[in-house]
Design a protein around this motif. Structure first.
Motif, PDB file in Angstrom:
ATOM      1  N   THR A  97      13.694  47.481  75.623  1.00  0.00           N
ATOM      2  CA  THR A  97      13.743  46.592  74.481  1.00  0.00           C
ATOM      3  C   THR A  97      12.329  46.078  74.218  1.00  0.00           C
ATOM      4  O   THR A  97      11.380  46.449  74.917  1.00  0.00           O
ATOM      5  N   GLY A  98      12.172  45.242  73.208  1.00  0.00           N
ATOM      6  CA  GLY A  98      10.859  44.698  72.885  1.00  0.00           C
ATOM      7  C   GLY A  98      10.375  43.728  73.948  1.00  0.00           C
ATOM      8  O   GLY A  98      11.182  43.033  74.579  1.00  0.00           O
ATOM      9  N   VAL A  99       9.075  43.678  74.125  1.00  0.00           N
ATOM     10  CA  VAL A  99       8.521  42.899  75.231  1.00  0.00           C
ATOM     11  C   VAL A  99       8.815  41.406  75.082  1.00  0.00           C
ATOM     12  O   VAL A  99       8.925  40.695  76.088  1.00  0.00           O
ATOM     13  N   LEU A 103      16.675  39.882  75.265  1.00  0.00           N
ATOM     14  CA  LEU A 103      17.592  40.754  75.993  1.00  0.00           C
ATOM     15  C   LEU A 103      17.052  41.022  77.395  1.00  0.00           C
ATOM     16  O   LEU A 103      15.860  41.300  77.568  1.00  0.00           O
ATOM     17  N   SER A 104      17.934  40.963  78.390  1.00  0.00           N
ATOM     18  CA  SER A 104      17.457  41.157  79.764  1.00  0.00           C
ATOM     19  C   SER A 104      18.378  42.022  80.613  1.00  0.00           C
ATOM     20  O   SER A 104      18.041  42.327  81.750  1.00  0.00           O
ATOM     21  N   ARG A 187      11.654  46.930  80.201  1.00  0.00           N
ATOM     22  CA  ARG A 187      12.744  47.711  80.785  1.00  0.00           C
ATOM     23  C   ARG A 187      13.904  46.789  81.148  1.00  0.00           C
ATOM     24  O   ARG A 187      13.711  45.751  81.782  1.00  0.00           O
ATOM     25  N   ILE A 188      15.118  47.192  80.748  1.00  0.00           N
ATOM     26  CA  ILE A 188      16.284  46.371  81.083  1.00  0.00           C
ATOM     27  C   ILE A 188      17.369  47.155  81.833  1.00  0.00           C
ATOM     28  O   ILE A 188      18.421  46.602  82.154  1.00  0.00           O
ATOM     29  N   GLY A 189      17.117  48.432  82.115  1.00  0.00           N
ATOM     30  CA  GLY A 189      18.109  49.191  82.867  1.00  0.00           C
ATOM     31  C   GLY A 189      17.799  50.674  82.843  1.00  0.00           C
ATOM     32  O   GLY A 189      16.763  51.107  82.332  1.00  0.00           O
ATOM     33  N   GLU A 190      18.708  51.461  83.407  1.00  0.00           N
ATOM     34  CA  GLU A 190      18.550  52.909  83.434  1.00  0.00           C
ATOM     35  C   GLU A 190      19.912  53.560  83.562  1.00  0.00           C
ATOM     36  O   GLU A 190      20.898  52.914  83.947  1.00  0.00           O
ATOM     37  N   ILE A 191      19.971  54.840  83.234  1.00  0.00           N
ATOM     38  CA  ILE A 191      21.192  55.621  83.384  1.00  0.00           C
ATOM     39  C   ILE A 191      20.787  57.060  83.655  1.00  0.00           C
ATOM     40  O   ILE A 191      19.832  57.565  83.050  1.00  0.00           O
ATOM     41  N   TYR A 192      21.473  57.711  84.584  1.00  0.00           N
ATOM     42  CA  TYR A 192      21.200  59.110  84.914  1.00  0.00           C
ATOM     43  C   TYR A 192      22.217  60.014  84.216  1.00  0.00           C
ATOM     44  O   TYR A 192      23.394  59.663  84.090  1.00  0.00           O
TER      45      TYR A 192
END
Length: 303
Positions: A97-99, A103-104, A187-192
């Motif tokens: 998301t934007g710096v 959103l977190s 960065r607020i997350g990841e998905i594989y």
């Protein structure tokens, strides 16, 4: 047909074996960069602008499945098929998301605007896989889990989350990392991906051609060179592409290219179709067999 093929690829770190195939083995084919990704290559394949594409599994399968549903140009032929496996490992999609955005966490993204490169691209498809994992997809309800905002390029996606055109987007981890480090995005997350991440497709008229088989063998040579010359790979990635030396070395620890790129495991395509159907990207009745041009087996089967 001449021996010259036009090869679409994404000019990122994953393309390094293609660069080596061209540099060290005189790959005769033209490498055509598509910085906006797999969705753009789908359009180029259908328009006859390229002959082969090296892109993301989910983007290819989504496009092939949707073509079946539209029965265009025919129920069994989307104009191209999967002919090879480029990368065996899954892909880590970072969620950004934007710096300065508040959103977190991933849980805050329901009902927001997702930036994607193109409709049907990997960044689009994985948004719905994320929504499925989060339990945001309700088959009995028509509202989508988020509004989709096509922005074409990685640069415009980064701009979009900072100027509030979009709220978040998904892109490969190491390609995104430089922009976390310089605090351009957050960065607020990841998905594989639940599947091996990169496949090779070719236009249907080329499936049995010697030109295609020669290209696939050239890629094998490029991969073998890549594996035997890791320092050269690090230098290329960190000087010619948009990555730091540390990120290039870290990425090398996570990736495994196919030892033989020719052919695709039917089970991988079935798994991809299963997940994309559950996520609502594809409907029911998708024919996996018609997506595959070359199937992996003890002896490669050219279909």
């Amino acid at each position: 047909m001449s021996g010259f093929l036009r090869i679409g690829f994404v000019p990122e770190h994953f393309s390094t074996p293609l660069h080596f195939a061209q540099k060290h083995y005189a790959l005769p084919d033209s490498l055509v960069p598509f910085p906006s990704g797999t969705g753009h290559m789908v359009q180029a394949l259908r328009a006859g602008e390229i002959d082969v594409g090296v892109g993301l599994t989910e983007g290819w399968v989504a496009a092939l499945g949707k073509a079946q549903a539209s029965k265009n140009p025919s129920p069994s032929d989307a104009g191209f098929k999967v002919v090879g496996t480029y990368v065996e490992t899954p892909l880590c999609w970072a969620i950004s998301t934007g710096v300065k955005r508040e959103l977190s966490s991933v849980k805050e993204l329901y009902g927001r605007r997702i930036g994607v490169s193109r409709i049907g691209s990997g960044s689009y498809v994985m948004g719905f896989v994320l929504a499925d994992q989060q339990g945001w997809l309700d088959p009995s309800s028509s509202p989508q889990p988020f509004e989709v905002v096509p922005l074409n390029t990685f640069e415009r996606l980064r701009e979009g989350v900072n100027n509030s055109t979009a709220d978040f987007f998904m892109w490969e981890h190491f390609t995104s990392k430089r922009y976390y480090d310089n605090e351009s995005i957050k960065r607020i997350g990841e998905i594989y991906t639940p599947w091996s991440s990169w496949k090779i497709v070719a236009r249907t008229p080329l499936l049995s051609s010697p030109e295609l088989q020669n290209f696939l063998e050239s890629v094998n040579k490029g991969i073998r060179y890549f594996e035997a010359n890791q320092e050269e790979a690090v230098k290329y990635i960190s000087t010619e592409l948009d990555y730091s030396e540390k990120d290039a070395r870290d990425w090398l620890k996570t990736v495994r290219f196919a030892q033989n790129v020719t052919g695709v495991d039917k089970g991988v395509i079935e798994k991809t179709v299963e997940v994309l159907s559950k996520a609502g990207v594809l409907g029911s009745g998708v024919e996996v067999e018609s997506m595959i041009g070359v199937e992996r087996s003890e002896a490669v089967k050219w279909i």
